[in-house]
Design a protein around this motif. Structure first.
Motif, PDB file in Angstrom:
ATOM      1  N   SER A 169      15.792 106.185 -22.669  1.00  0.00           N
ATOM      2  CA  SER A 169      17.005 106.121 -23.483  1.00  0.00           C
ATOM      3  C   SER A 169      18.208 106.734 -22.791  1.00  0.00           C
ATOM      4  O   SER A 169      19.345 106.484 -23.178  1.00  0.00           O
ATOM      5  CB  SER A 169      16.770 106.809 -24.832  1.00  0.00           C
ATOM      6  N   GLU A 170      17.978 107.520 -21.753  1.00  0.00           N
ATOM      7  CA  GLU A 170      19.084 108.143 -21.046  1.00  0.00           C
ATOM      8  C   GLU A 170      19.622 107.255 -19.931  1.00  0.00           C
ATOM      9  O   GLU A 170      20.838 107.238 -19.669  1.00  0.00           O
ATOM     10  CB  GLU A 170      18.650 109.487 -20.470  1.00  0.00           C
ATOM     11  N   TYR A 171      18.757 106.494 -19.261  1.00  0.00           N
ATOM     12  CA  TYR A 171      19.176 105.782 -18.064  1.00  0.00           C
ATOM     13  C   TYR A 171      19.050 104.258 -18.137  1.00  0.00           C
ATOM     14  O   TYR A 171      19.701 103.554 -17.364  1.00  0.00           O
ATOM     15  CB  TYR A 171      18.372 106.271 -16.854  1.00  0.00           C
ATOM     16  N   SER A 172      18.215 103.725 -19.020  1.00  0.00           N
ATOM     17  CA  SER A 172      17.925 102.289 -18.982  1.00  0.00           C
ATOM     18  C   SER A 172      19.163 101.432 -19.196  1.00  0.00           C
ATOM     19  O   SER A 172      19.377 100.439 -18.483  1.00  0.00           O
ATOM     20  CB  SER A 172      16.863 101.937 -20.027  1.00  0.00           C
ATOM     21  N   TYR A 173      19.997 101.789 -20.167  1.00  0.00           N
ATOM     22  CA  TYR A 173      21.181 100.960 -20.423  1.00  0.00           C
ATOM     23  C   TYR A 173      22.094 100.936 -19.208  1.00  0.00           C
ATOM     24  O   TYR A 173      22.608  99.879 -18.820  1.00  0.00           O
ATOM     25  CB  TYR A 173      21.947 101.466 -21.640  1.00  0.00           C
ATOM     26  N   THR A 174      22.291 102.090 -18.576  1.00  0.00           N
ATOM     27  CA  THR A 174      23.136 102.145 -17.387  1.00  0.00           C
ATOM     28  C   THR A 174      22.594 101.254 -16.287  1.00  0.00           C
ATOM     29  O   THR A 174      23.348 100.535 -15.606  1.00  0.00           O
ATOM     30  CB  THR A 174      23.243 103.597 -16.881  1.00  0.00           C
ATOM     31  N   ALA A 175      21.266 101.278 -16.104  1.00  0.00           N
ATOM     32  CA  ALA A 175      20.648 100.450 -15.064  1.00  0.00           C
ATOM     33  C   ALA A 175      20.853  98.975 -15.351  1.00  0.00           C
ATOM     34  O   ALA A 175      21.210  98.193 -14.458  1.00  0.00           O
ATOM     35  CB  ALA A 175      19.158 100.778 -14.960  1.00  0.00           C
ATOM     36  N   VAL A 176      20.621  98.553 -16.593  1.00  0.00           N
ATOM     37  CA  VAL A 176      20.789  97.147 -16.957  1.00  0.00           C
ATOM     38  C   VAL A 176      22.250  96.732 -16.819  1.00  0.00           C
ATOM     39  O   VAL A 176      22.558  95.635 -16.332  1.00  0.00           O
ATOM     40  CB  VAL A 176      20.281  96.908 -18.396  1.00  0.00           C
ATOM     41  N   ALA A 177      23.156  97.601 -17.243  1.00  0.00           N
ATOM     42  CA  ALA A 177      24.580  97.292 -17.121  1.00  0.00           C
ATOM     43  C   ALA A 177      24.980  97.117 -15.660  1.00  0.00           C
ATOM     44  O   ALA A 177      25.804  96.258 -15.326  1.00  0.00           O
ATOM     45  CB  ALA A 177      25.411  98.391 -17.781  1.00  0.00           C
ATOM     46  N   GLU A 178      24.403  97.911 -14.760  1.00  0.00           N
ATOM     47  CA  GLU A 178      24.704  97.784 -13.334  1.00  0.00           C
ATOM     48  C   GLU A 178      24.219  96.449 -12.792  1.00  0.00           C
ATOM     49  O   GLU A 178      24.903  95.804 -11.987  1.00  0.00           O
ATOM     50  CB  GLU A 178      24.074  98.939 -12.561  1.00  0.00           C
ATOM     51  N   VAL A 179      23.024  96.036 -13.215  1.00  0.00           N
ATOM     52  CA  VAL A 179      22.503  94.742 -12.761  1.00  0.00           C
ATOM     53  C   VAL A 179      23.399  93.608 -13.238  1.00  0.00           C
ATOM     54  O   VAL A 179      23.756  92.708 -12.472  1.00  0.00           O
ATOM     55  CB  VAL A 179      21.064  94.542 -13.262  1.00  0.00           C
ATOM     56  N   ALA A 180      23.791  93.641 -14.516  1.00  0.00           N
ATOM     57  CA  ALA A 180      24.679  92.609 -15.051  1.00  0.00           C
ATOM     58  C   ALA A 180      25.999  92.590 -14.282  1.00  0.00           C
ATOM     59  O   ALA A 180      26.539  91.520 -13.969  1.00  0.00           O
ATOM     60  CB  ALA A 180      24.924  92.850 -16.534  1.00  0.00           C
ATOM     61  N   SER A 181      26.516  93.765 -13.950  1.00  0.00           N
ATOM     62  CA  SER A 181      27.773  93.851 -13.215  1.00  0.00           C
ATOM     63  C   SER A 181      27.635  93.240 -11.822  1.00  0.00           C
ATOM     64  O   SER A 181      28.545  92.551 -11.344  1.00  0.00           O
ATOM     65  CB  SER A 181      28.206  95.316 -13.107  1.00  0.00           C
ATOM     66  N   ILE A 182      26.492  93.474 -11.176  1.00  0.00           N
ATOM     67  CA  ILE A 182      26.266  92.898  -9.849  1.00  0.00           C
ATOM     68  C   ILE A 182      26.270  91.375  -9.924  1.00  0.00           C
ATOM     69  O   ILE A 182      26.905  90.692  -9.104  1.00  0.00           O
ATOM     70  CB  ILE A 182      24.933  93.407  -9.269  1.00  0.00           C
ATOM     71  N   TYR A 183      25.566  90.820 -10.911  1.00  0.00           N
ATOM     72  CA  TYR A 183      25.515  89.364 -11.051  1.00  0.00           C
ATOM     73  C   TYR A 183      26.911  88.789 -11.281  1.00  0.00           C
ATOM     74  O   TYR A 183      27.310  87.788 -10.668  1.00  0.00           O
ATOM     75  CB  TYR A 183      24.606  88.984 -12.213  1.00  0.00           C
ATOM     76  N   VAL A 184      27.659  89.414 -12.182  1.00  0.00           N
ATOM     77  CA  VAL A 184      28.994  88.910 -12.498  1.00  0.00           C
ATOM     78  C   VAL A 184      29.921  89.041 -11.292  1.00  0.00           C
ATOM     79  O   VAL A 184      30.669  88.118 -10.958  1.00  0.00           O
ATOM     80  CB  VAL A 184      29.563  89.658 -13.723  1.00  0.00           C
ATOM     81  N   ASP A 185      29.849  90.179 -10.619  1.00  0.00           N
ATOM     82  CA  ASP A 185      30.761  90.443  -9.500  1.00  0.00           C
ATOM     83  C   ASP A 185      30.462  89.585  -8.272  1.00  0.00           C
ATOM     84  O   ASP A 185      31.329  89.438  -7.401  1.00  0.00           O
ATOM     85  CB  ASP A 185      30.697  91.918  -9.098  1.00  0.00           C
ATOM     86  N   LEU A 186      29.260  89.033  -8.186  1.00  0.00           N
ATOM     87  CA  LEU A 186      28.895  88.252  -7.002  1.00  0.00           C
ATOM     88  C   LEU A 186      28.749  86.757  -7.264  1.00  0.00           C
ATOM     89  O   LEU A 186      28.973  85.951  -6.366  1.00  0.00           O
ATOM     90  CB  LEU A 186      27.584  88.776  -6.408  1.00  0.00           C
ATOM     91  N   LEU A 187      28.342  86.388  -8.474  1.00  0.00           N
ATOM     92  CA  LEU A 187      27.959  84.997  -8.711  1.00  0.00           C
ATOM     93  C   LEU A 187      28.867  84.245  -9.676  1.00  0.00           C
ATOM     94  O   LEU A 187      28.805  83.018  -9.750  1.00  0.00           O
ATOM     95  CB  LEU A 187      26.522  84.941  -9.254  1.00  0.00           C
ATOM     96  N   SER A 188      29.703  84.929 -10.430  1.00  0.00           N
ATOM     97  CA  SER A 188      30.535  84.245 -11.415  1.00  0.00           C
ATOM     98  C   SER A 188      31.714  83.544 -10.742  1.00  0.00           C
ATOM     99  O   SER A 188      32.104  83.874  -9.618  1.00  0.00           O
ATOM    100  CB  SER A 188      31.055  85.235 -12.460  1.00  0.00           C
ATOM    101  N   ASP A 189      32.274  82.579 -11.439  1.00  0.00           N
ATOM    102  CA  ASP A 189      33.451  81.882 -10.914  1.00  0.00           C
ATOM    103  C   ASP A 189      34.585  82.860 -10.649  1.00  0.00           C
ATOM    104  O   ASP A 189      35.349  82.698  -9.684  1.00  0.00           O
ATOM    105  CB  ASP A 189      33.917  80.825 -11.919  1.00  0.00           C
ATOM    106  N   GLN A 190      34.700  83.862 -11.500  1.00  0.00           N
ATOM    107  CA  GLN A 190      35.781  84.827 -11.375  1.00  0.00           C
ATOM    108  C   GLN A 190      35.669  85.657 -10.087  1.00  0.00           C
ATOM    109  O   GLN A 190      36.661  86.246  -9.638  1.00  0.00           O
ATOM    110  CB  GLN A 190      35.799  85.755 -12.584  1.00  0.00           C
ATOM    111  N   ALA A 191      34.461  85.700  -9.501  1.00  0.00           N
ATOM    112  CA  ALA A 191      34.255  86.505  -8.295  1.00  0.00           C
ATOM    113  C   ALA A 191      34.709  85.783  -7.026  1.00  0.00           C
ATOM    114  O   ALA A 191      34.927  86.422  -5.993  1.00  0.00           O
ATOM    115  CB  ALA A 191      32.775  86.873  -8.167  1.00  0.00           C
ATOM    116  N   PHE A 192      34.857  84.450  -7.093  1.00  0.00           N
ATOM    117  CA  PHE A 192      35.128  83.670  -5.884  1.00  0.00           C
ATOM    118  C   PHE A 192      36.630  83.441  -5.680  1.00  0.00           C
ATOM    119  O   PHE A 192      37.382  83.214  -6.623  1.00  0.00           O
ATOM    120  CB  PHE A 192      34.422  82.315  -5.952  1.00  0.00           C
ATOM    121  N   THR A 193      37.030  83.481  -4.412  1.00  0.00           N
ATOM    122  CA  THR A 193      38.382  83.125  -3.997  1.00  0.00           C
ATOM    123  C   THR A 193      38.308  81.837  -3.195  1.00  0.00           C
ATOM    124  O   THR A 193      37.513  81.721  -2.253  1.00  0.00           O
ATOM    125  CB  THR A 193      39.003  84.236  -3.137  1.00  0.00           C
TER     126      THR A 193
END
Length: 464
Positions: A332-356
Motif C-alpha cells: 500500500s505504500e509503494y505499489s501505486y507509485t510503481a504502477v503510475a511510473e510504468v503508465a508514465s513510461i508507456y505514455v511518454d514513449l509510445l503515445s502520439d503525444q510523445a512523437f515529434t
C-alpha cells in the motif's frame, strides 16, 4: 493471432513487473474476519463516514455508494428485482443481491461472471465485494496483507487522454503482412566476450547460433543450434587439478556444439522441447513436455490466454491498460507509485503525444533517466518500421558505481509485403569485460505448416 501485439504486451509486462514491483500476489487472498480493513484508491485512503468495510468469507465488502463515488461511477438500484447496476467508462456491471453471478456489458457484448461471494444488504446499506467490482470496471486491484489494505488503481485515469494511433498503425501494418499466413523463420545470433585486460581471457569467447522453422497464428516449430568457440580459455580459469581439467574439457566439448527444437501449440497450451544432453545430464538428447496452461499466469505476467484473446482486435492503449491492470499490487505504500511510473513510461514513449514529426519520420525520446529513443518511419499511409535505441551509461547517473557500465542497444523491426525482419545489436561494457551481441531474424510467407506435436514414436518426459 496478432503476434506483434501479444509479444509487445507480454514483454512490456515482464519488464515493468520485474523492474518495479518484484514477485507478488495479484489478488486479495482469503483472510480471517478482522476489524480495521482499509481501502486505498490511487494511492489515497478512502474514508467511510457511516459504514466501515467488512470481511465476509475472506473477501472485503464495502458500502455500495462509497465505492461507486470513489470510482466516479453511476449507480442504479431496482428494488423490485434487487438488482444493482454500476456504469463507468462505457462499461455496465449488474449484480443481484443474494446471487452469485454478475453480468458485464461492454461494447455491446454481455458476459456473465461467476462470483465466489455475493452482495448483501445490512442496516439499510448495500454491501458489494470491492475487489470484484473494481476489477470488473477496469481497475487494477490488489491486497496488502501487512496493512490489511485493498489497493485499487484506476489505470484509465493514469493513461489520461493519451492516444496511440501511430503505434496502432504500425501494429496493423505488421499484422497485414502475416495475417492468415504461415511464416518461415530464419535467424542468426552472434556473440563475443572480450577481456580488455587479457588476464582472464587471452582471446575472445565467441558464440554463433541459428534458429529456423515455421510459425502460424497459434503454432510454432523452431529448431536451434549454438556453436561456442575458444572455450579452452575457460578451462584455464577453473583450475589445474587433472581430474578437474578432464571433467571441464569433456563438458566444454559437449557445449561447443548444441542443437535443440521447440514445438508449441497455443490452442492446446502444450509445449515440447528437445534439449541436448549437455542441458539434461542424460546420455542422449531428450524430449520434454510442458503444460503451458498450468503456468499461464506466470508466463503471461498475470494475464490469462483468455484475456489475451480478448485483445485480438484491441488497440495499443487497451493492451497497455490490460498489462498495467495485471501488475501485482501488494504494498500500500509503494505499489501505486510503481504502477503510475510504468503508465508514465508507456505514455511518454509510445503515445502520439510523445512523437515529434519530421517529414516521414516520427521520433520519441525518453526522459533523461529513461535513455530510450523510438523512431518510426512512414511510407504512404503506413508506419512500416520501428527502431528502438537504448544507450545507457551508468556513470552519467552515479559516478561512484564500480565498475562503470555502458549499455547500448538498438532494436529494429521492419515490415514489408514479402518480409518481416527484426534486428537487435547490443553491447554491455564495464572496466574489464565487453559483451557484444547481434540478433537478426526474418520471416517470410511459406506454404509449409508447423508441426506442433511430438515426433512419431517419441515419449516426452513431463517437466514440473
Amino acid at each position: 493471432m496478432k503476434a506483434w501485439k501479444r509479444l509487445s504486451a507480454v514483454v512490456l509486462a515482464v519488464f515493468a513487473v520485474a523492474a518495479l514491483t518484484g514477485t507478488a500476489l495479484a489478488a486479495e487472498p482469503l483472510i480471517a474476519a478482522a476489524p480495521a480493513i482499509n481501502v486505498q484508491m490511487n494511492g489515497e485512503p478512502l474514508a467511510f463516514s457511516d459504514a466501515a468495510p467488512e470481511a465476509v468469507d475472506g473477501r472485503t465488502f464495502v458500502p455500495l455508494y462509497a465505492v461507486t463515488e470513489a470510482l466516479g461511477a453511476e449507480v442504479g438500484y431496482d428494488g423490485a428485482a434487487s438488482t444493482i447496476t454500476i456504469q463507468r467508462n462505457g462499461a455496465s456491471l449488474s449484480m443481484v443481491l443474494g446471487a452469485d453471478t454478475a453480468s458485464v456489458t461492454e461494447d455491446g457484448q454481455v458476459r456473465t461472471i461467476q462470483m465466489d461471494v455475493i452482495p448483501y444488504a445490512k442496516n439499510n446499506r448495500t454491501y458489494v465485494p470491492i475487489a470484484f467490482v473494481a476489477d470488473a470496471l477496469g481497475c487494477g486491484v490488489g491486497w496488502d496483507q501487512s496493512s490489511r489494505t485493498v489497493i485499487i488503481v484506476d489505470v484509465d485515469a493514469l493513461m489520461g487522454d493519451a492516444s496511440f494511433d501511430l503505434m496502432d498503425n504500425f501494429a496493423a501494418y505488421c499484422e497485414k503482412q502475416s495475417k492468415d499466413k504461415n511464416m518461415s523463420v530464419a535467424g542468426t545470433l552472434d556473440m563475443s566476450i572480450k577481456d580488455k585486460s587479457g588476464q582472464t581471457l587471452t582471446k575472445p569467447l565467441t558464440a554463433k547460433g541459428s534458429v529456423n522453422g515455421v510459425t502460424s497464428g497459434t503454432k510454432a516449430q523452431l529448431a536451434w543450434e549454438l556453436k561456442l568457440s575458444d572455450l579452452s580459455e575457460l578451462a584455464g580459469v577453473a583450475g589445474t587439478a587433472p581430474l578437474e581439467q578432464a571433467m571441464i574439457q569433456q563438458m566444454l566439448s559437449v557445449l561447443s556444439d548444441m542443437k535443440g527444437e521447440v514445438r508449441i501449440d497455443m490452442e492446446s497450451m502444450e509445449c515440447y522441447l528437445s534439449l541436448p544432453m549437455a542441458f539434461t545430464g542424460k546420455e542422449e538428447d531428450t524430449w520434454y513436455s510442458l503444460d503451458l496452461g498450468a503456468y499461464e499466469a506466470q508466463l503471461l505476467s498475470g494475464m490469462s490466454m483468455a484475456q489475451l484473446n480478448q485483445l485480438e482486435e484491441a488497440g495499443i492503449r487497451e493492451i497497455l491498460t490490460t498489462v498495467i491492470q495485471s501488475m501485482p499490487l501488494t504494498d500500500s505504500e509503494y505499489s501505486y507509485t510503481a504502477v503510475a511510473e510504468v503508465a508514465s513510461i508507456y505514455v511518454d514513449l509510445l503515445s502520439d503525444q510523445a512523437f515529434t514529426q519530421t517529414g516521414n519520420t516520427y521520433v520519441a525520446q525518453g526522459a533523461p533517466d529513461m535513455p530510450i529513443t523510438i523512431t518510426l518511419a512512414k511510407q504512404g499511409g503506413d508506419i512500416v518500421s520501428a527502431d528502438i535505441t537504448v544507450d545507457f551509461d551508468s556513470s552519467k547517473f552515479d559516478a561512484s558505481l564500480q565498475p562503470t557500465e555502458k549499455i547500448s542497444m538498438k532494436l529494429t523491426e521492419h515490415a514489408a509485403p514479402d518480409k518481416v525482419a527484426v534486428k537487435m545489436d547490443m553491447s554491455v561494457e564495464d572496466e574489464e569485460i565487453t559483451v557484444e551481441l547481434a540478433l537478426d531474424v526474418s520471416c517470410v510467407p511459406t506454404s509449409k505448416a508447423p508441426v506442433a506435436t511430438l515426433p512419431a514414436g517419441v515419449q516426452a518426459v513431463p517437466m514440473n
